[in-house]
Design a protein around this motif. Structure first.
Motif: not given
Length: 226
Positions: A95-102, A199-216
């Motif tokens: 649910m947190n992932l959907i909140k962050l990325l939609t 998780g590495d793919y999420l962090d390096k390809t999606i989160l970091k390029p969009n300046n989003i912190s890795f979800p706890v």
């Protein structure tokens, strides 16, 4: 502005003593936010768990003002997993992932129905493998598709056939179930490796390029699985 829809509760935050600001992912409008008045009352607070599905009545004086929700419960999803730390932490993370990325107020019917599939998958014995495949499909639905077949080579490692990919002049093993999705993980270590790779793919390809912190919440989920 008034409308009705169906939606999954994906986040909630305290607004004042008796109310919360909630976000839902809905069938017709995507992610929407608003106030739930009286959310701390015994009548509804036990239903307000992220992941539960509701019939939503939304009212707002105009598009520039925060509206409010009136709710009726459709399906109790999350309470069925309250005694299972692994699956409960998976629900919280998802649910947190959907909140962050939609995106707010952007319809995506594929994501709405994928949430239904997510909860259906939790009942199966292979729920963790199916979750990882679900996660990759979710990334595809928001524009980040990856096909591991395009990057791997089949090699013999310690007498066994393994899929490997080159990374920083080293070779990393990719579990076969991420490449050939019909395959099954051979052991728990393969599942844990799959969790790390996705998780590495999420962090390096999606989160970091969009300046989003890795979800706890994903780290908590991984800790509960190990």
């Amino acid at each position: 502005m008034n409308w009705q829809d169906k939606g999954f509760l994906i986040s909630k935050n305290k607004y004042n003593e008796n109310s919360i600001i909630a976000e839902f992912f809905t069938e017709k409008r995507g992610k929407v936010s608003g106030v739930i008045f009286g959310a701390t009352s015994k009548k509804i607070k036990n239903y307000l768990l992220v992941g539960n599905n509701f019939h939503i009545n939304f009212n707002s004086k105009n598009e520039n003002k925060l509206g409010y929700f009136k709710l009726e419960i459709n399906n109790l999803n999350t309470p069925l997993f309250l005694d299972d730390k692994k699956k409960l932490s998976c629900v919280v993370y998802t649910m947190n992932l959907i909140k962050l990325l939609t995106v707010e107020n952007q319809e995506n019917i594929n994501i709405f129905f994928s949430i239904k599939l997510f909860f259906k998958n939790l009942y199966g014995n292979e729920w963790l493998k199916n979750f990882l495949l679900w996660e990759l499909d979710f990334f595809k639905n928001i524009g980040y598709d990856i096909n591991f077949k395009d990057y791997v080579t089949l090699k013999t490692v310690n007498g066994d056939q393994k899929y490997v990919v080159k990374s920083n002049n080293a070779e990393k093993i990719i579990p076969s179930f991420l490449v050939e999705k019909k395959n099954e993980p051979t052991n728990d270590n393969e599942l844990l490796l799959g969790l790390k790779i996705v998780g590495d793919y999420l962090d390096k390809t999606i989160l970091k390029p969009n300046n989003i912190s890795f979800p706890v919440s994903r780290s908590d989920f991984l800790n509960n699985i190990q």
